[in-house]
Design a protein around this motif. Structure first.
Motif, PDB file in Angstrom:
ATOM      1  N   GLY A  37       0.779  -1.226   0.000  1.00 33.19           N
ATOM      2  CA  GLY A  37       0.000   0.000   0.000  1.00 33.19           C
ATOM      3  C   GLY A  37       0.809   1.275   0.000  1.00 33.19           C
ATOM      4  O   GLY A  37       0.302   2.333   0.367  1.00 33.19           O
ATOM      5  N   VAL A  38       2.056   1.197  -0.409  1.00 31.40           N
ATOM      6  CA  VAL A  38       2.909   2.387  -0.441  1.00 31.40           C
ATOM      7  C   VAL A  38       2.354   3.405  -1.438  1.00 31.40           C
ATOM      8  O   VAL A  38       2.314   4.604  -1.161  1.00 31.40           O
ATOM      9  CB  VAL A  38       4.361   1.997  -0.796  1.00 31.40           C
ATOM     10  CG1 VAL A  38       5.233   3.213  -0.987  1.00 31.40           C
ATOM     11  CG2 VAL A  38       4.934   1.098   0.285  1.00 31.40           C
ATOM     12  N   CYS A  39       1.880   2.927  -2.580  1.00 31.96           N
ATOM     13  CA  CYS A  39       1.324   3.830  -3.600  1.00 31.96           C
ATOM     14  C   CYS A  39       0.075   4.531  -3.073  1.00 31.96           C
ATOM     15  O   CYS A  39      -0.096   5.737  -3.264  1.00 31.96           O
ATOM     16  CB  CYS A  39       0.974   3.064  -4.867  1.00 31.96           C
ATOM     17  SG  CYS A  39       2.396   2.541  -5.829  1.00 31.96           S
ATOM     18  N   ALA A  40      -0.789   3.781  -2.414  1.00 33.36           N
ATOM     19  CA  ALA A  40      -2.037   4.360  -1.903  1.00 33.36           C
ATOM     20  C   ALA A  40      -1.748   5.451  -0.869  1.00 33.36           C
ATOM     21  O   ALA A  40      -2.373   6.521  -0.892  1.00 33.36           O
ATOM     22  CB  ALA A  40      -2.907   3.263  -1.300  1.00 33.36           C
ATOM     23  N   GLN A  41      -0.816   5.201   0.028  1.00 31.48           N
ATOM     24  CA  GLN A  41      -0.470   6.206   1.035  1.00 31.48           C
ATOM     25  C   GLN A  41       0.097   7.459   0.381  1.00 31.48           C
ATOM     26  O   GLN A  41      -0.250   8.578   0.767  1.00 31.48           O
ATOM     27  CB  GLN A  41       0.551   5.638   2.020  1.00 31.48           C
ATOM     28  CG  GLN A  41       0.002   4.564   2.916  1.00 31.48           C
ATOM     29  CD  GLN A  41       1.098   3.915   3.753  1.00 31.48           C
ATOM     30  OE1 GLN A  41       2.276   4.229   3.608  1.00 31.48           O
ATOM     31  NE2 GLN A  41       0.700   2.998   4.629  1.00 31.48           N
ATOM     32  N   PHE A  42       0.939   7.274  -0.608  1.00 28.77           N
ATOM     33  CA  PHE A  42       1.534   8.410  -1.312  1.00 28.77           C
ATOM     34  C   PHE A  42       0.457   9.213  -2.041  1.00 28.77           C
ATOM     35  O   PHE A  42       0.463  10.445  -2.007  1.00 28.77           O
ATOM     36  CB  PHE A  42       2.587   7.911  -2.306  1.00 28.77           C
ATOM     37  CG  PHE A  42       3.276   9.006  -3.054  1.00 28.77           C
ATOM     38  CD1 PHE A  42       4.327   9.706  -2.485  1.00 28.77           C
ATOM     39  CD2 PHE A  42       2.863   9.353  -4.334  1.00 28.77           C
ATOM     40  CE1 PHE A  42       4.962  10.724  -3.173  1.00 28.77           C
ATOM     41  CE2 PHE A  42       3.495  10.368  -5.030  1.00 28.77           C
ATOM     42  CZ  PHE A  42       4.541  11.053  -4.446  1.00 28.77           C
ATOM     43  N   LEU A  43      -0.480   8.520  -2.698  1.00 30.57           N
ATOM     44  CA  LEU A  43      -1.538   9.211  -3.423  1.00 30.57           C
ATOM     45  C   LEU A  43      -2.440   9.996  -2.475  1.00 30.57           C
ATOM     46  O   LEU A  43      -2.855  11.110  -2.790  1.00 30.57           O
ATOM     47  CB  LEU A  43      -2.357   8.213  -4.242  1.00 30.57           C
ATOM     48  CG  LEU A  43      -1.670   7.656  -5.480  1.00 30.57           C
ATOM     49  CD1 LEU A  43      -2.524   6.572  -6.121  1.00 30.57           C
ATOM     50  CD2 LEU A  43      -1.369   8.745  -6.476  1.00 30.57           C
ATOM     51  N   LYS A  45      -1.612  11.438   0.234  1.00 31.90           N
ATOM     52  CA  LYS A  45      -0.894  12.627   0.707  1.00 31.90           C
ATOM     53  C   LYS A  45      -0.738  13.685  -0.385  1.00 31.90           C
ATOM     54  O   LYS A  45      -0.778  14.874  -0.102  1.00 31.90           O
ATOM     55  CB  LYS A  45       0.501  12.251   1.209  1.00 31.90           C
ATOM     56  CG  LYS A  45       0.506  11.533   2.518  1.00 31.90           C
ATOM     57  CD  LYS A  45       1.918  11.235   2.956  1.00 31.90           C
ATOM     58  CE  LYS A  45       1.942  10.447   4.240  1.00 31.90           C
ATOM     59  NZ  LYS A  45       3.304  10.100   4.636  1.00 31.90           N
ATOM     60  N   ASN A  46      -0.540  13.264  -1.621  1.00 31.70           N
ATOM     61  CA  ASN A  46      -0.152  14.192  -2.682  1.00 31.70           C
ATOM     62  C   ASN A  46      -1.200  14.434  -3.756  1.00 31.70           C
ATOM     63  O   ASN A  46      -0.957  15.221  -4.669  1.00 31.70           O
ATOM     64  CB  ASN A  46       1.128  13.682  -3.361  1.00 31.70           C
ATOM     65  CG  ASN A  46       2.276  13.642  -2.386  1.00 31.70           C
ATOM     66  OD1 ASN A  46       2.689  14.665  -1.879  1.00 31.70           O
ATOM     67  ND2 ASN A  46       2.775  12.453  -2.112  1.00 31.70           N
ATOM     68  N   CYS A  47      -2.351  13.776  -3.666  1.00 28.03           N
ATOM     69  CA  CYS A  47      -3.380  13.915  -4.688  1.00 28.03           C
ATOM     70  C   CYS A  47      -4.760  14.005  -4.044  1.00 28.03           C
ATOM     71  O   CYS A  47      -4.918  13.737  -2.867  1.00 28.03           O
ATOM     72  CB  CYS A  47      -3.364  12.723  -5.643  1.00 28.03           C
ATOM     73  SG  CYS A  47      -1.815  12.565  -6.535  1.00 28.03           S
ATOM     74  N   THR A  48      -5.733  14.360  -4.861  1.00 27.54           N
ATOM     75  CA  THR A  48      -7.120  14.425  -4.416  1.00 27.54           C
ATOM     76  C   THR A  48      -7.879  13.321  -5.121  1.00 27.54           C
ATOM     77  O   THR A  48      -7.795  13.183  -6.337  1.00 27.54           O
ATOM     78  CB  THR A  48      -7.739  15.780  -4.794  1.00 27.54           C
ATOM     79  OG1 THR A  48      -6.943  16.821  -4.244  1.00 27.54           O
ATOM     80  CG2 THR A  48      -9.155  15.901  -4.282  1.00 27.54           C
ATOM     81  N   GLN A  49      -8.632  12.546  -4.335  1.00 22.41           N
ATOM     82  CA  GLN A  49      -9.400  11.453  -4.912  1.00 22.41           C
ATOM     83  C   GLN A  49     -10.650  12.024  -5.577  1.00 22.41           C
ATOM     84  O   GLN A  49     -11.324  12.891  -5.036  1.00 22.41           O
ATOM     85  CB  GLN A  49      -9.784  10.454  -3.827  1.00 22.41           C
ATOM     86  CG  GLN A  49     -10.202   9.122  -4.347  1.00 22.41           C
ATOM     87  CD  GLN A  49     -10.261   8.083  -3.253  1.00 22.41           C
ATOM     88  OE1 GLN A  49     -10.301   8.402  -2.081  1.00 22.41           O
ATOM     89  NE2 GLN A  49     -10.280   6.834  -3.642  1.00 22.41           N
ATOM     90  N   MET A  50     -10.961  11.527  -6.750  1.00 19.97           N
ATOM     91  CA  MET A  50     -12.109  12.032  -7.504  1.00 19.97           C
ATOM     92  C   MET A  50     -13.347  11.211  -7.168  1.00 19.97           C
ATOM     93  O   MET A  50     -13.405  10.580  -6.117  1.00 19.97           O
ATOM     94  CB  MET A  50     -11.777  12.009  -8.994  1.00 19.97           C
ATOM     95  CG  MET A  50     -10.644  12.960  -9.338  1.00 19.97           C
ATOM     96  SD  MET A  50     -10.123  12.912 -11.030  1.00 19.97           S
ATOM     97  CE  MET A  50     -11.604  13.316 -11.906  1.00 19.97           C
ATOM     98  N   ASP A  51     -14.340  11.196  -8.049  1.00 18.70           N
ATOM     99  CA  ASP A  51     -15.616  10.541  -7.784  1.00 18.70           C
ATOM    100  C   ASP A  51     -15.478   9.039  -7.549  1.00 18.70           C
ATOM    101  O   ASP A  51     -16.156   8.484  -6.689  1.00 18.70           O
ATOM    102  CB  ASP A  51     -16.583  10.772  -8.954  1.00 18.70           C
ATOM    103  CG  ASP A  51     -16.918  12.245  -9.096  1.00 18.70           C
ATOM    104  OD1 ASP A  51     -16.816  12.969  -8.097  1.00 18.70           O
ATOM    105  OD2 ASP A  51     -17.279  12.664 -10.208  1.00 18.70           O
ATOM    106  N   THR A  52     -14.634   8.384  -8.313  1.00 17.15           N
ATOM    107  CA  THR A  52     -14.451   6.948  -8.132  1.00 17.15           C
ATOM    108  C   THR A  52     -13.227   6.698  -7.257  1.00 17.15           C
ATOM    109  O   THR A  52     -12.373   7.568  -7.108  1.00 17.15           O
ATOM    110  CB  THR A  52     -14.274   6.236  -9.488  1.00 17.15           C
ATOM    111  OG1 THR A  52     -13.091   6.732 -10.111  1.00 17.15           O
ATOM    112  CG2 THR A  52     -15.467   6.469 -10.396  1.00 17.15           C
TER     113      THR A  52
END
Length: 93
Positions: A37-43, A45-52
């Motif tokens: 889950g390293v990618c998920a944690q990074f995302l 912190k650094n991105c905004t989750q959209m509708d899906t």
């Protein structure tokens, strides 16, 4: 991690988590790290989750958009236009 940041820099404004994982693997992230889950944690912190759940948007793009909006407002004001924003006022009954 450097490989995750490089992968994020190469991604477009909107992208899926699967595309990001593939790009991160290309830059040296191990499959085990992806499973952990390293990618998920990074995302998160650094991105905004959209509708899906799998679609993401870079956070830095929002500040760029707000700068463009601010520039447009200042341009309109310099040309003599009034720029208004909707405001809700509550009155006592």
């Amino acid at each position: 991690m450097e490989s995750l940041q490089r992968a994020l820099n190469d991604m477009p404004n909107q992208f899926s988590s699967n595309e990001f994982s593939r790009k991160a693997k290309k830059y040296g992230l191990t499959p085990r790290q992806v499973q952990d889950g390293v990618c998920a944690q990074f995302l998160h912190k650094n991105c905004t989750q959209m509708d899906t759940k799998r679609m993401w948007r870079k956070k830095q793009e929002h500040s760029e958009i707000s700068r463009n909006v601010e520039y447009a407002i200042n341009l309109l004001k310099s040309k003599g236009y009034k720029v208004l924003k909707p405001v809700t006022e509550y009155q006592e009954l």
